[in-house]
Motif scaffolding. Structure first.
Motif, PDB file in Angstrom:
ATOM      1  N   PRO A  46       0.822  -1.211   0.000  1.00 25.57           N
ATOM      2  CA  PRO A  46       0.000   0.000   0.000  1.00 25.57           C
ATOM      3  C   PRO A  46       0.857   1.263   0.000  1.00 25.57           C
ATOM      4  CG  PRO A  46      -1.013  -1.629   1.397  1.00 25.57           C
ATOM      5  CD  PRO A  46       0.297  -2.227   0.951  1.00 25.57           C
ATOM      6  N   LEU A  47       0.522   2.174  -0.903  1.00 20.86           N
ATOM      7  CA  LEU A  47       1.326   3.381  -1.094  1.00 20.86           C
ATOM      8  C   LEU A  47       1.158   4.324   0.090  1.00 20.86           C
ATOM      9  CD1 LEU A  47       3.142   4.792  -3.298  1.00 20.86           C
ATOM     10  CD2 LEU A  47       1.090   6.120  -3.858  1.00 20.86           C
ATOM     11  N   TYR A  48       2.273   4.686   0.716  1.00 12.96           N
ATOM     12  CA  TYR A  48       2.274   5.632   1.827  1.00 12.96           C
ATOM     13  C   TYR A  48       2.563   7.018   1.255  1.00 12.96           C
ATOM     14  CZ  TYR A  48       3.646   7.870   6.222  1.00 12.96           C
ATOM     15  OH  TYR A  48       3.731   8.707   7.311  1.00 12.96           O
ATOM     16  N   THR A  49       1.663   7.966   1.484  1.00 10.20           N
ATOM     17  CA  THR A  49       1.878   9.326   1.011  1.00 10.20           C
ATOM     18  C   THR A  49       1.846  10.275   2.197  1.00 10.20           C
ATOM     19  OG1 THR A  49      -0.478   9.809   0.604  1.00 10.20           O
ATOM     20  CG2 THR A  49       0.768   8.771  -1.177  1.00 10.20           C
ATOM     21  N   ALA A  50       2.663  11.326   2.127  1.00 15.26           N
ATOM     22  CA  ALA A  50       2.758  12.301   3.208  1.00 15.26           C
ATOM     23  C   ALA A  50       2.656  13.705   2.640  1.00 15.26           C
ATOM     24  CB  ALA A  50       4.078  12.130   3.966  1.00 15.26           C
ATOM     25  N   PHE A  51       1.996  14.575   3.389  1.00 18.64           N
ATOM     26  CA  PHE A  51       1.832  15.980   3.039  1.00 18.64           C
ATOM     27  C   PHE A  51       2.470  16.774   4.166  1.00 18.64           C
ATOM     28  CE2 PHE A  51      -1.434  13.322   1.339  1.00 18.64           C
ATOM     29  CZ  PHE A  51      -1.611  13.752   0.027  1.00 18.64           C
ATOM     30  N   HIS A  52       3.523  17.544   3.861  1.00 19.99           N
ATOM     31  CA  HIS A  52       4.365  18.097   4.926  1.00 19.99           C
ATOM     32  C   HIS A  52       4.928  19.452   4.524  1.00 19.99           C
ATOM     33  CE1 HIS A  52       7.973  16.857   2.572  1.00 19.99           C
ATOM     34  NE2 HIS A  52       7.188  15.870   2.194  1.00 19.99           N
ATOM     35  N   ASN A  53       5.698  20.037   5.445  1.00 18.91           N
ATOM     36  CA  ASN A  53       6.229  21.391   5.232  1.00 18.91           C
ATOM     37  C   ASN A  53       7.609  21.400   4.579  1.00 18.91           C
ATOM     38  OD1 ASN A  53       7.964  20.615   7.276  1.00 18.91           O
ATOM     39  ND2 ASN A  53       7.081  21.965   8.839  1.00 18.91           N
ATOM     40  N   GLY A  54       8.090  20.242   4.160  1.00 14.49           N
ATOM     41  CA  GLY A  54       9.387  20.162   3.502  1.00 14.49           C
ATOM     42  C   GLY A  54      10.498  19.636   4.394  1.00 14.49           C
ATOM     43  N   SER A  55      10.216  19.505   5.687  1.00 14.71           N
ATOM     44  CA  SER A  55      11.251  19.037   6.611  1.00 14.71           C
ATOM     45  C   SER A  55      11.322  17.514   6.694  1.00 14.71           C
ATOM     46  CB  SER A  55      10.994  19.608   8.014  1.00 14.71           C
ATOM     47  OG  SER A  55       9.734  19.171   8.512  1.00 14.71           O
ATOM     48  N   PHE A  56      10.341  16.828   6.142  1.00 14.27           N
ATOM     49  CA  PHE A  56      10.329  15.364   6.197  1.00 14.27           C
ATOM     50  C   PHE A  56      11.155  14.802   5.042  1.00 14.27           C
ATOM     51  CE2 PHE A  56       7.938  11.367   4.928  1.00 14.27           C
ATOM     52  CZ  PHE A  56       8.600  10.559   5.816  1.00 14.27           C
ATOM     53  N   ASP A  57      12.425  14.562   5.312  1.00 14.28           N
ATOM     54  CA  ASP A  57      13.348  13.989   4.323  1.00 14.28           C
ATOM     55  C   ASP A  57      13.473  12.505   4.643  1.00 14.28           C
ATOM     56  OD1 ASP A  57      15.231  13.468   2.431  1.00 14.28           O
ATOM     57  OD2 ASP A  57      16.782  14.771   3.264  1.00 14.28           O
ATOM     58  N   ALA A  58      12.678  11.676   3.961  1.00  9.79           N
ATOM     59  CA  ALA A  58      12.548  10.264   4.340  1.00  9.79           C
ATOM     60  C   ALA A  58      13.844   9.481   4.210  1.00  9.79           C
ATOM     61  CB  ALA A  58      11.450   9.607   3.502  1.00  9.79           C
ATOM     62  N   PHE A  59      14.642   9.790   3.184  1.00  9.25           N
ATOM     63  CA  PHE A  59      15.879   9.037   2.972  1.00  9.25           C
ATOM     64  C   PHE A  59      16.804   9.826   2.056  1.00  9.25           C
ATOM     65  CE2 PHE A  59      13.137   7.971  -0.547  1.00  9.25           C
ATOM     66  CZ  PHE A  59      13.987   7.857  -1.647  1.00  9.25           C
ATOM     67  N   ASP A  60      18.071   9.395   2.029  1.00 10.84           N
ATOM     68  CA  ASP A  60      19.067  10.011   1.150  1.00 10.84           C
ATOM     69  C   ASP A  60      19.855   8.918   0.450  1.00 10.84           C
ATOM     70  OD1 ASP A  60      18.779  12.905   1.755  1.00 10.84           O
ATOM     71  OD2 ASP A  60      19.354  12.278   3.779  1.00 10.84           O
ATOM     72  N   LEU A  61      19.942   9.022  -0.853  1.00  9.04           N
ATOM     73  CA  LEU A  61      20.745   8.076  -1.624  1.00  9.04           C
ATOM     74  C   LEU A  61      22.184   8.077  -1.113  1.00  9.04           C
ATOM     75  CD1 LEU A  61      20.898   6.146  -4.070  1.00  9.04           C
ATOM     76  CD2 LEU A  61      21.460   8.139  -5.483  1.00  9.04           C
ATOM     77  N   GLY A  62      22.712   6.898  -0.810  1.00  8.62           N
ATOM     78  CA  GLY A  62      24.059   6.769  -0.279  1.00  8.62           C
ATOM     79  C   GLY A  62      24.128   6.801   1.232  1.00  8.62           C
ATOM     80  N   GLY A  63      23.022   7.191   1.865  1.00 12.93           N
ATOM     81  CA  GLY A  63      22.982   7.225   3.318  1.00 12.93           C
ATOM     82  C   GLY A  63      22.490   5.914   3.900  1.00 12.93           C
ATOM     83  N   THR A  64      22.436   5.870   5.212  1.00 14.21           N
ATOM     84  CA  THR A  64      21.941   4.691   5.910  1.00 14.21           C
ATOM     85  C   THR A  64      20.431   4.816   6.109  1.00 14.21           C
ATOM     86  OG1 THR A  64      24.040   4.449   7.089  1.00 14.21           O
ATOM     87  CG2 THR A  64      22.132   3.310   8.012  1.00 14.21           C
ATOM     88  N   ALA A  65      19.727   3.743   5.835  1.00 11.17           N
ATOM     89  CA  ALA A  65      18.275   3.758   5.998  1.00 11.17           C
ATOM     90  C   ALA A  65      17.904   3.968   7.458  1.00 11.17           C
ATOM     91  CB  ALA A  65      17.675   2.454   5.484  1.00 11.17           C
TER      92      ALA A  65
END
Length: 274
Positions: A46-65
């Protein structure tokens, strides 16, 4: 002013108030996700969608999950990532779109729609996340939390939007080795098994060849077609999903408003020519 005219005028004023209230206070959107894969192709949890102020950075390529991304990428469960979202943006909102018929994953060819009313004026950006099925820890999402801005600084909707999710938005969380051990949505595999992974979030990692071996069955009873699961050779052309974001049509008071105003205008013109 006769009785009928007064009644219609009151109706028009009431409808104007209702329409303005809906415009100012309730920003309603319809979200639709369509799995563009053919039978034998990939599914998503199920697709999880979020509506936020821009501070929710779920992940970064190359970073640790994060723990939330790890849980979502290995099991499809979004509870921990929701906590991470609320920790940085308490006023953010979420909407989950799953298949209305069991099992809950969105299968090839399926389309699911749901509506949400955005109550926070700060919830202007959109993020999507989901686990890719079958896999050990592959997931989809937008790495840039500011990639999809739905409302401007004044709270105005920026317009209907279509997001084409391709192989370029498929990631490996790096939390679990790819193979049959611990793979999700595969018959006989124990999703609780978690062999050590690569250690960081990466792109360009294919699904394990073990998923395509004879006799390997998905939870639905079918098998995965390797010709439909190659999102590596040409990621941008790999058509996985379409996410559509649309403003909900005018409230029910709008036709009433237009009808009342139209009738009043007709009566005014009639009197002027009488």
């Amino acid at each position: 002013m006769n009785r009928l005219t007064r009644h219609l005028l009151a109706l028009a004023v009431t409808a104007v108030g209702a329409s303005l209230a809906v415009t100012a206070e309730a920003r309603s959107l319809q979200i639709t996700v369509t799995n563009n894969q053919a039978a034998g192709g990939l599914a998503i949890t199920p697709l999880y969608t979020a509506f936020h102020n821009g501070s929710f950075d779920a992940f970064d390529l190359g970073g640790t999950a994060s723990p939330g991304i790890e849980l979502l990428a290995e099991t499809g469960m979004p509870g921990t990532v929701a906590q991470e979202r609320l920790a940085v943006d308490p006023d953010s909102q979420r909407l989950i779109l799953g298949s209305p018929t069991p099992p809950p994953p969105i299968q090839p060819g399926q389309s699911v729609s749901r509506r949400i009313t955005i109550e926070s004026s700060g919830a202007v950006f959109f993020t999507f996340l989901s686990m890719l099925l079958p896999s050990n820890d592959h997931f989809i999402g937008n790495d840039n939390p500011l990639a999809y801005q739905l409302f401007d600084g004044l709270g105005n909707f920026t317009g209907n939007r279509t997001i084409n999710v391709t192989g370029a938005q498929i990631y490996d969380a790096g939390t679990e080795a790819n193979g049959l051990t611990g793979a999700a949505f595969v018959q006989g595999a124990n999703i609780g098994d978690s062999p050590a992974g690569e250690g960081s979030i990466q792109q360009g990692l294919p699904l394990s060849d073990e998923l395509f071996e004879p006799g390997v069955l998905l939870a639905t009873g079918g098998s995965l077609n390797p010709a439909l699961a190659n999102f590596i050779s040409n990621p941008g052309a790999f058509d996985l999903l379409t996410i559509e974001i649309e403003a909900v049509p005018l409230p029910a008071s709008a036709p009433l408003l237009l009808g009342a105003i139209g009738f009043l205008g007709w009566r005014a013109r009639r009197k002027a020519t009488a």
